[in-house]
Design a protein around this motif. Structure first.
Motif, PDB file in Angstrom:
ATOM      1  N   TYR A 153       5.799   2.616   2.358  1.00  0.00           N
ATOM      2  CA  TYR A 153       4.841   1.562   2.028  1.00  0.00           C
ATOM      3  C   TYR A 153       4.462   0.782   3.294  1.00  0.00           C
ATOM      4  O   TYR A 153       5.288   0.595   4.195  1.00  0.00           O
ATOM      5  CB  TYR A 153       5.432   0.576   1.011  1.00  0.00           C
ATOM      6  CG  TYR A 153       5.733   1.169  -0.335  1.00  0.00           C
ATOM      7  CD1 TYR A 153       4.822   1.070  -1.383  1.00  0.00           C
ATOM      8  CD2 TYR A 153       6.943   1.826  -0.571  1.00  0.00           C
ATOM      9  CE1 TYR A 153       5.106   1.606  -2.632  1.00  0.00           C
ATOM     10  CE2 TYR A 153       7.236   2.365  -1.806  1.00  0.00           C
ATOM     11  CZ  TYR A 153       6.309   2.253  -2.838  1.00  0.00           C
ATOM     12  OH  TYR A 153       6.603   2.791  -4.080  1.00  0.00           O
ATOM     13  N   TYR A 195       0.854  -1.188   0.000  1.00  0.00           N
ATOM     14  CA  TYR A 195       0.000   0.000   0.000  1.00  0.00           C
ATOM     15  C   TYR A 195       0.884   1.229   0.000  1.00  0.00           C
ATOM     16  O   TYR A 195       1.806   1.357   0.819  1.00  0.00           O
ATOM     17  CB  TYR A 195      -0.908   0.024   1.229  1.00  0.00           C
ATOM     18  CG  TYR A 195      -2.105  -0.900   1.110  1.00  0.00           C
ATOM     19  CD1 TYR A 195      -3.345  -0.411   0.718  1.00  0.00           C
ATOM     20  CD2 TYR A 195      -1.964  -2.267   1.371  1.00  0.00           C
ATOM     21  CE1 TYR A 195      -4.437  -1.276   0.599  1.00  0.00           C
ATOM     22  CE2 TYR A 195      -3.041  -3.123   1.252  1.00  0.00           C
ATOM     23  CZ  TYR A 195      -4.279  -2.620   0.856  1.00  0.00           C
ATOM     24  OH  TYR A 195      -5.353  -3.463   0.731  1.00  0.00           O
ATOM     25  N   SER A 230      -3.122   4.927   1.007  1.00  0.00           N
ATOM     26  CA  SER A 230      -4.301   4.047   1.022  1.00  0.00           C
ATOM     27  C   SER A 230      -4.473   3.303  -0.295  1.00  0.00           C
ATOM     28  O   SER A 230      -5.433   2.541  -0.457  1.00  0.00           O
ATOM     29  CB  SER A 230      -5.560   4.876   1.300  1.00  0.00           C
ATOM     30  OG  SER A 230      -5.723   5.870   0.293  1.00  0.00           O
ATOM     31  N   GLU A 231      -3.559   3.520  -1.245  1.00  0.00           N
ATOM     32  CA  GLU A 231      -3.686   2.901  -2.565  1.00  0.00           C
ATOM     33  C   GLU A 231      -3.055   1.510  -2.567  1.00  0.00           C
ATOM     34  O   GLU A 231      -1.867   1.350  -2.290  1.00  0.00           O
ATOM     35  CB  GLU A 231      -3.003   3.780  -3.622  1.00  0.00           C
ATOM     36  CG  GLU A 231      -3.069   3.187  -5.015  1.00  0.00           C
ATOM     37  CD  GLU A 231      -2.238   3.971  -6.030  1.00  0.00           C
ATOM     38  OE1 GLU A 231      -2.191   3.565  -7.199  1.00  0.00           O
ATOM     39  OE2 GLU A 231      -1.601   4.969  -5.622  1.00  0.00           O
ATOM     40  N   ALA A 232      -3.859   0.494  -2.896  1.00  0.00           N
ATOM     41  CA  ALA A 232      -3.344  -0.872  -3.006  1.00  0.00           C
ATOM     42  C   ALA A 232      -2.640  -1.046  -4.337  1.00  0.00           C
ATOM     43  O   ALA A 232      -3.167  -0.675  -5.394  1.00  0.00           O
ATOM     44  CB  ALA A 232      -4.481  -1.874  -2.868  1.00  0.00           C
TER      45      ALA A 232
END
Length: 556
Positions: free
Chosen positions: A374, A345, A348-350
């Motif tokens: 990360y 991540y 909040s971005e996977a």
């Protein structure tokens, strides 16, 4: 004992009888009463006690009652049994001239004495027997030797009746198994002569089949059941169990449990969820099998579910990547874990996940951007599907270092003086130094302070190391990263106030390069730096091109 058993009736002219149906290993006496037309007379006095048992030669008699020898001699027989059991005593056939005190002995094939007994209450001639104070358990298909000492000689013999094995199952006298040794004391007999049989025998109590195991208790699981039971309280020694599942009255595939002794519990997998099962157990040994136990309680296995979340997820920075570790879920859902998915991540971005096998507990994640932070989450999967994600790991920042995960040749140099240790380095591109890292031994204790200098010795930044591990790579980041110019020389160092630093001699005999970073060889410039100081100072000395395992955390 004093309990009368079922009698045997013979003809009027008989003065002997063979009485069957007795229990091997138990002592019996016998009384005889005569009958005429008026009725039955009083019983005789009791005979001497005898203990029935399997024998090799039963009631056969020798061809030569007295071999004519007058020397004291040990004579014996090599024998074996098809099944396990107990040798309860020794027997032999004697002539009236075979006098003196006779001592019987049971031996291993290698001459180890297992038991011994002195004969008492002998008759003038014929078969004599004596029982051991404690029976000796023997193993199947294993050679043993039974012998007795005839102090006056005059033993009985037949030759060559043991030219081949003499079989009276389960006992067998081995071919050429008649053995002797001339001695005035008990001695292991090893000599043979013309395959002679010296009429030595054993009393053998074959092992009985085991008793019935206790009623099993079953516990249901996910598509499985665990079954526990108690060992039999009677019968022979159990060497294995057979556990049989039942659906209603229909037996399913049984399972055999072995061991010394065999376990009294087992588990069944692959059972049908929602179906009720019971279980029975029977015990086995070489003599046979017990009856099946009573059926266990009925249990209904549940169906499998997706696994729980992995725990303990942690990450360590690498160049353009991270090394992620985790623990397996506490609950596998009743189905084996088949794989793990590790998702990075960025905020909040996977990002794209990495998948590894069900046995893995770590993964190296690549294609990350140096200088960005990360976190990582892990999910486990089984045959049903994927479980929930784990909690996120702590944040790590991928970065470039000179030495990455290398380790020193000498972890602990036995030098306890306070010393500053460093490395001279440069980058082919401009970038930022985020902090300093170093490798330490467990003895390298105290407060470690790191620093970064330019080539002129001006201190650009320093930091105190916190949250150290006992040994291995340690890292401290500056409050603010330091920008460095391309192709310029800098020095990174740390203070080891108790010494015991790590080192590799001749580590800078040649340059060390990793991507844009280079630590120059000692021949080009002084490298592998140190200064014996009690506080953080600019190091300038060098010895033997030694690499002291100091490194930088850098992003271009």
């Amino acid at each position: 004992g004093g309990t009368a058993q079922a009698p045997t009736t013979t003809g009027a002219s008989d003065t002997s009888a063979t009485v069957g149906g007795l229990t091997d290993g138990s002592a019996y006496t016998f009384k005889v009463a005569a009958i005429n037309g008026v009725g039955t007379g009083p019983e005789s006095a009791a005979s001497t006690a005898v203990t029935p048992g399997d024998t090799i030669f039963d009631l056969a008699t020798p061809g030569t009652l007295d071999a004519g020898e007058t020397q004291s001699v040990n004579v014996g027989v090599k024998f074996r049994s098809d099944i396990a059991g107990e040798v309860t005593g020794i027997r032999f056939y004697k002539a009236a001239t075979n006098t003196g005190t006779h001592v019987g002995t049971l031996w291993t094939a290698g001459g180890e004495q297992l038991a011994q007994v002195t004969f008492a209450n002998e008759t003038a001639s014929g078969w004599q027997q004596a029982t051991f104070s404690t029976p000796v358990r023997i193993q199947p298909n294993t050679t043993y030797v039974a012998s007795y000492l005839a102090p006056a000689g005059h033993y009985s013999a037949n030759g060559p009746t043991l030219a081949s094995a003499f079989d009276n199952a389960p006992l067998h006298a081995e071919a050429n198994g008649g053995v002797y040794a001339y001695s005035t004391a008990t001695q292991f007999p090893t000599k043979t002569f013309q395959s002679a049989n010296y009429w030595v025998d054993v009393l053998f109590d074959p092992e009985a089949a085991p008793g019935i195991p206790g009623t099993p208790v079953a516990t249901a699981g996910f598509g499985s059941a665990t079954v526990n039971w108690t060992a039999p309280t009677g019968g022979g020694t159990t060497t294995s169990y057979v556990v049989t599942p039942y659906v209603g009255s229909t037996a399913q595939t049984p399972k055999t449990i072995t061991g010394t002794p065999p376990a009294t519990s087992t588990s069944f997998s692959g059972l049908t969820p929602g179906t009720a099962y019971t279980f029975t157990v029977k015990a086995l040994n070489a003599a046979g099998s017990s009856a099946e136990s009573a059926h266990s309680n009925a249990v209904t296995p549940e169906g499998a579910t997706a696994p729980g979340a992995p725990t303990g997820v942690a990450a360590t920075a690498r160049n353009s990547g991270a090394f992620v570790t985790w623990n397996a879920p506490a609950d596998d859902g009743g189905s084996a874990i088949t794989g793990y998915k590790v998702t990075p991540y960025l905020g909040s971005e996977a990002l794209a996940p990495t998948t590894v096998g069900g046995e893995a507990r770590s993964a190296t994640i690549g294609s990350l951007t140096n200088g960005s932070n990360y976190t990582f989450k892990v999910t486990a999967s089984n045959a049903v599907g994927a479980g929930p994600q784990s909690a996120a790991s702590g944040a790590v920042m991928p970065r470039l270092t000179l030495l990455e995960q290398g380790t020193p040749a000498t972890v602990d140099v036995n030098d306890n003086a306070s010393v500053v240790l460093g490395v001279k380095f440069s980058s082919s591109v401009a970038g930022r130094v985020w902090g300093i890292r170093f490798y330490k031994s467990a003895a390298n204790t105290g407060t470690h302070v790191v620093g970064l200098w330019n080539a002129a010795g001006t201190l650009l930044a320093q930091a105190t190391v916190a949250s150290e591990t006992t040994s291995g790579w340690q890292e401290a980041l500056f409050a603010t990263p330091v920008g460095i110019a391309a192709n310029s020389t800098y020095v990174a160092a740390y203070l080891a106030p108790k010494g015991h630093y790590s080192a590799t001699s001749q580590g800078f005999a040649s340059a060390i390069t990793n991507s844009t970073l280079t630590a120059p060889a000692n021949g080009t410039t002084t490298n592998g730096l140190y200064a014996y100081k009690s506080s953080l100072s600019f190091p300038t000395s060098s010895f033997n091109a030694t690499n002291y395992w100091v490194d930088v955390v850098f992003t271009p």
